[in-house]
Design a protein around this motif. Structure first.
Motif, PDB file in Angstrom:
ATOM      1  N   LYS A  20       0.847  -1.202   0.000  1.00  0.00           N
ATOM      2  CA  LYS A  20       0.000   0.000   0.000  1.00  0.00           C
ATOM      3  C   LYS A  20       0.884   1.255   0.000  1.00  0.00           C
ATOM      4  N   GLN A  21       1.887   1.282   0.882  1.00  0.00           N
ATOM      5  CA  GLN A  21       2.717   2.501   0.946  1.00  0.00           C
ATOM      6  C   GLN A  21       3.425   2.755  -0.380  1.00  0.00           C
ATOM      7  N   THR A  22       3.908   1.680  -1.028  1.00  0.00           N
ATOM      8  CA  THR A  22       4.593   1.858  -2.321  1.00  0.00           C
ATOM      9  C   THR A  22       3.617   2.420  -3.360  1.00  0.00           C
ATOM     10  N   ARG A  34       0.958  18.912 -10.125  1.00  0.00           N
ATOM     11  CA  ARG A  34      -0.358  19.503 -10.393  1.00  0.00           C
ATOM     12  C   ARG A  34      -1.319  19.276  -9.236  1.00  0.00           C
ATOM     13  N   TYR A  35      -0.747  18.835  -8.101  1.00  0.00           N
ATOM     14  CA  TYR A  35      -1.570  18.474  -6.941  1.00  0.00           C
ATOM     15  C   TYR A  35      -2.447  19.651  -6.484  1.00  0.00           C
ATOM     16  N   ASP A  36      -1.848  20.844  -6.374  1.00  0.00           N
ATOM     17  CA  ASP A  36      -2.600  21.981  -5.819  1.00  0.00           C
ATOM     18  C   ASP A  36      -3.706  22.439  -6.775  1.00  0.00           C
ATOM     19  N   TRP A  50     -12.261  24.282   4.129  1.00  0.00           N
ATOM     20  CA  TRP A  50     -12.061  23.221   5.129  1.00  0.00           C
ATOM     21  C   TRP A  50     -10.739  23.426   5.861  1.00  0.00           C
ATOM     22  N   LYS A  51      -9.697  23.779   5.118  1.00  0.00           N
ATOM     23  CA  LYS A  51      -8.383  23.965   5.751  1.00  0.00           C
ATOM     24  C   LYS A  51      -8.410  25.168   6.697  1.00  0.00           C
ATOM     25  N   ASN A  52      -9.121  26.231   6.292  1.00  0.00           N
ATOM     26  CA  ASN A  52      -9.194  27.398   7.183  1.00  0.00           C
ATOM     27  C   ASN A  52      -9.945  27.072   8.469  1.00  0.00           C
ATOM     28  N   VAL A  72       1.818  16.647   9.521  1.00  0.00           N
ATOM     29  CA  VAL A  72       2.231  15.355   8.953  1.00  0.00           C
ATOM     30  C   VAL A  72       1.432  15.064   7.680  1.00  0.00           C
ATOM     31  N   ALA A  73       2.097  14.381   6.745  1.00  0.00           N
ATOM     32  CA  ALA A  73       1.526  14.167   5.403  1.00  0.00           C
ATOM     33  C   ALA A  73       1.204  15.544   4.821  1.00  0.00           C
ATOM     34  N   GLY A  74       2.068  16.487   5.108  1.00  0.00           N
ATOM     35  CA  GLY A  74       1.831  17.897   4.816  1.00  0.00           C
ATOM     36  C   GLY A  74       2.064  18.268   3.366  1.00  0.00           C
ATOM     37  N   CYS A  96       6.097  17.343   7.527  1.00  0.00           N
ATOM     38  CA  CYS A  96       6.720  16.029   7.383  1.00  0.00           C
ATOM     39  C   CYS A  96       5.890  15.221   6.374  1.00  0.00           C
ATOM     40  N   ASP A  97       6.571  14.688   5.375  1.00  0.00           N
ATOM     41  CA  ASP A  97       5.861  13.892   4.359  1.00  0.00           C
ATOM     42  C   ASP A  97       6.822  12.828   3.848  1.00  0.00           C
ATOM     43  N   ILE A  98       6.242  11.713   3.412  1.00  0.00           N
ATOM     44  CA  ILE A  98       7.068  10.584   2.958  1.00  0.00           C
ATOM     45  C   ILE A  98       7.533  10.771   1.513  1.00  0.00           C
ATOM     46  N   ASN A  99       6.981  11.779   0.829  1.00  0.00           N
ATOM     47  CA  ASN A  99       7.183  11.888  -0.615  1.00  0.00           C
ATOM     48  C   ASN A  99       8.051  13.097  -0.989  1.00  0.00           C
ATOM     49  N   SER A 100       9.233  12.824  -1.528  1.00  0.00           N
ATOM     50  CA  SER A 100      10.183  13.904  -1.814  1.00  0.00           C
ATOM     51  C   SER A 100       9.655  14.859  -2.885  1.00  0.00           C
ATOM     52  N   ASP A 101       8.845  14.375  -3.826  1.00  0.00           N
ATOM     53  CA  ASP A 101       8.337  15.266  -4.885  1.00  0.00           C
ATOM     54  C   ASP A 101       7.339  16.269  -4.320  1.00  0.00           C
ATOM     55  N   MET A 102       6.462  15.803  -3.420  1.00  0.00           N
ATOM     56  CA  MET A 102       5.509  16.720  -2.788  1.00  0.00           C
ATOM     57  C   MET A 102       6.281  17.758  -1.961  1.00  0.00           C
ATOM     58  N   LEU A 103       7.313  17.313  -1.233  1.00  0.00           N
ATOM     59  CA  LEU A 103       8.101  18.243  -0.404  1.00  0.00           C
ATOM     60  C   LEU A 103       8.838  19.266  -1.273  1.00  0.00           C
ATOM     61  N   GLY A 124       9.730  12.036   5.977  1.00  0.00           N
ATOM     62  CA  GLY A 124       9.551  11.073   7.063  1.00  0.00           C
ATOM     63  C   GLY A 124       8.217  10.360   6.961  1.00  0.00           C
ATOM     64  N   ASN A 125       8.128   9.280   7.723  1.00  0.00           N
ATOM     65  CA  ASN A 125       6.938   8.427   7.709  1.00  0.00           C
ATOM     66  C   ASN A 125       6.096   8.701   8.952  1.00  0.00           C
ATOM     67  N   ALA A 126       4.806   8.957   8.757  1.00  0.00           N
ATOM     68  CA  ALA A 126       3.885   9.226   9.868  1.00  0.00           C
ATOM     69  C   ALA A 126       3.889   8.100  10.894  1.00  0.00           C
ATOM     70  N   GLU A 127       4.228   6.880  10.453  1.00  0.00           N
ATOM     71  CA  GLU A 127       4.179   5.717  11.346  1.00  0.00           C
ATOM     72  C   GLU A 127       5.386   5.645  12.278  1.00  0.00           C
ATOM     73  N   ILE A 141      -2.912  16.847  10.477  1.00  0.00           N
ATOM     74  CA  ILE A 141      -2.775  15.944   9.330  1.00  0.00           C
ATOM     75  C   ILE A 141      -4.033  16.144   8.486  1.00  0.00           C
ATOM     76  N   ALA A 142      -3.852  16.606   7.256  1.00  0.00           N
ATOM     77  CA  ALA A 142      -5.008  16.932   6.404  1.00  0.00           C
ATOM     78  C   ALA A 142      -4.998  16.038   5.175  1.00  0.00           C
ATOM     79  N   PHE A 143      -6.060  15.303   4.986  1.00  0.00           N
ATOM     80  CA  PHE A 143      -6.231  14.427   3.828  1.00  0.00           C
ATOM     81  C   PHE A 143      -5.039  13.481   3.671  1.00  0.00           C
ATOM     82  N   GLY A 144      -4.462  13.118   4.813  1.00  0.00           N
ATOM     83  CA  GLY A 144      -3.264  12.283   4.785  1.00  0.00           C
ATOM     84  C   GLY A 144      -3.459  10.936   5.442  1.00  0.00           C
TER      85      GLY A 144
HETATM   86  C1  LIG Z   1      -3.752  14.108  -0.236  1.00  0.00           C
HETATM   87  S1  LIG Z   1      -2.113  14.573   0.180  1.00  0.00           S
HETATM   88  C2  LIG Z   1      -2.380  15.791   1.423  1.00  0.00           C
HETATM   89  C3  LIG Z   1      -1.379  16.916   1.391  1.00  0.00           C
HETATM   90  C4  LIG Z   1      -1.689  18.104   2.300  1.00  0.00           C
HETATM   91  N1  LIG Z   1      -1.836  17.714   3.674  1.00  0.00           N
HETATM   92  C5  LIG Z   1      -2.913  18.846   1.841  1.00  0.00           C
HETATM   93  O1  LIG Z   1      -3.921  18.807   2.543  1.00  0.00           O
HETATM   94  O2  LIG Z   1      -2.883  19.472   0.783  1.00  0.00           O
HETATM   95  C6  LIG Z   1      -1.575  13.171   1.117  1.00  0.00           C
HETATM   96  C7  LIG Z   1      -0.112  13.195   1.488  1.00  0.00           C
HETATM   97  O3  LIG Z   1       0.141  12.094   2.373  1.00  0.00           O
HETATM   98  C8  LIG Z   1       1.486  11.704   2.165  1.00  0.00           C
HETATM   99  N2  LIG Z   1       1.728  10.392   2.797  1.00  0.00           N
HETATM  100  C9  LIG Z   1       1.239   9.198   2.398  1.00  0.00           C
HETATM  101  N3  LIG Z   1       1.681   8.234   3.229  1.00  0.00           N
HETATM  102  C10 LIG Z   1       2.447   8.835   4.182  1.00  0.00           C
HETATM  103  C11 LIG Z   1       3.163   8.369   5.317  1.00  0.00           C
HETATM  104  N4  LIG Z   1       3.169   7.080   5.654  1.00  0.00           N
HETATM  105  N5  LIG Z   1       3.834   9.266   6.069  1.00  0.00           N
HETATM  106  C12 LIG Z   1       3.838  10.588   5.728  1.00  0.00           C
HETATM  107  N6  LIG Z   1       3.182  11.084   4.665  1.00  0.00           N
HETATM  108  C13 LIG Z   1       2.483  10.224   3.899  1.00  0.00           C
HETATM  109  C14 LIG Z   1       1.615  11.730   0.655  1.00  0.00           C
HETATM  110  O4  LIG Z   1       2.942  11.709   0.230  1.00  0.00           O
HETATM  111  C15 LIG Z   1       0.855  13.015   0.317  1.00  0.00           C
HETATM  112  O5  LIG Z   1       1.727  14.116   0.248  1.00  0.00           O
END
Ligand SMILES: C[S@@+](CC[C@H](N)C(=O)[O-])C[C@H]1O[C@@H](n2cnc3c(N)ncnc32)[C@H](O)[C@@H]1O
Length: 253
Positions: A20-22, A34-36, A50-52, A72-74, A96-103, A124-127, A141-144
């Protein structure tokens, strides 16, 4: 983290926790640039509201008292930027986020907004967070969290890094219970979002995963129980936009 035979969901598919993580990492590598833009298109700008609401609930100090936020998952930094803009000079945000491209996208955005002295980005990993116990005043942690394979581990890490008196806030897609809106929402989610994802990011599959993963996430009462089981007190949630999203909260006391 040891490999395990335990399974979980990747959208509607059953996969191992590690797979799942991969797969989640592939999704966010694919859509990072193009995420934003996609967030604005998919939610018609509602994600900003929602974020506000989350930042208002966090209520960081407006003055110079120190306040350390861990987001986290920011991803690309949205929550941390909003918190920094609402807070006073004592604010420091760590994304903190696990994904270098998002960071990488987040770091560019921080520099463009002149927030790079107040918001830093850490892979970093939320776990298994690489932060000391009781290091933060707030954890967001929003939508993460629905993307994290071991949600219980992420929640106990949240509890560990918060100081006593610290606030936990989690914004996540939830369960639409309003008759009529639920059918419209399903139609929009399954028939509009993946094609929109293909048009904007060239990747329909990633957006199909995002839609399916929302349906697999626990109902708000079930998720609130998990937050309580991690040790948090005064656990609560607020349903937003007919249940499309819920803001969950708790305190480390
Ligand atoms: C939908 S995005 C949310 C981004 C941001 N929080 C926002 O609201 O716009 C989900 C994020 O969770 C991150 N993510 C997924 N698994 C993760 C983990 N185990 N630890 C940290 N971040 C993780 C992804 O890399 C991605 O950037």
């Amino acid at each position: 983290m040891d490999r395990t035979d335990e399974t979980t969901h990747f959208g509607f598919r059953d996969v191992s926790l590690d797979d799942k993580q991969t797969l989640v990492n592939d999704v966010f590598h694919s859509v990072a640039q193009r995420y934003d833009l996609m967030n604005d298109l998919m939610s018609a700008g509602l994600h900003r509201v929602w974020k506000n609401i989350m930042i208002n609930a966090l209520n960081p100090p407006r003055g110079d008292s120190p306040f350390a936020l861990l987001d986290v998952a920011g991803g690309t930094g949205d929550i941390a930027f909003r918190a920094a803009e609402a807070a006073g000079s004592g604010f420091r945000g760590t994304v903190c986020d696990i994904n270098s491209d998002m960071l990488a996208v987040g770091r560019e955005r921080a520099a463009a907004r002149h927030l790079d002295d107040r918001v830093s980005f850490v892979e970093g990993n939320a776990e298994a967070l690489a932060f000391a116990d009781r290091a933060f005043d707030g954890y967001t942690i929003a939508f993460g969290i629905r993307n994290v394979p071991r949600i219980e581990s992420a929640l106990s890490e949240a509890f560990r890094v918060l100081r006593p008196g610290g606030r936990f806030l989690c914004l996540e897609f939830s369960t639409v219970d309003v008759p009529g809106l639920d059918r419209l929402y399903d139609l929009f989610s399954f028939n509009v979002i993946p094609p929109l994802g293909r048009a904007v990011t060239g990747d329909a599959e990633s957006y199909r995963y995002l839609v399916e993963s929302i349906r697999k996430f626990p109902r708000p009462s079930g998720f609130a129980e998990m937050i309580g089981a991690a040790g948090f007190s005064r656990v609560n949630w607020q349903s937003l936009s007919g249940g499309i999203v819920a803001l969950h909260s708790g305190w480390r006391l």
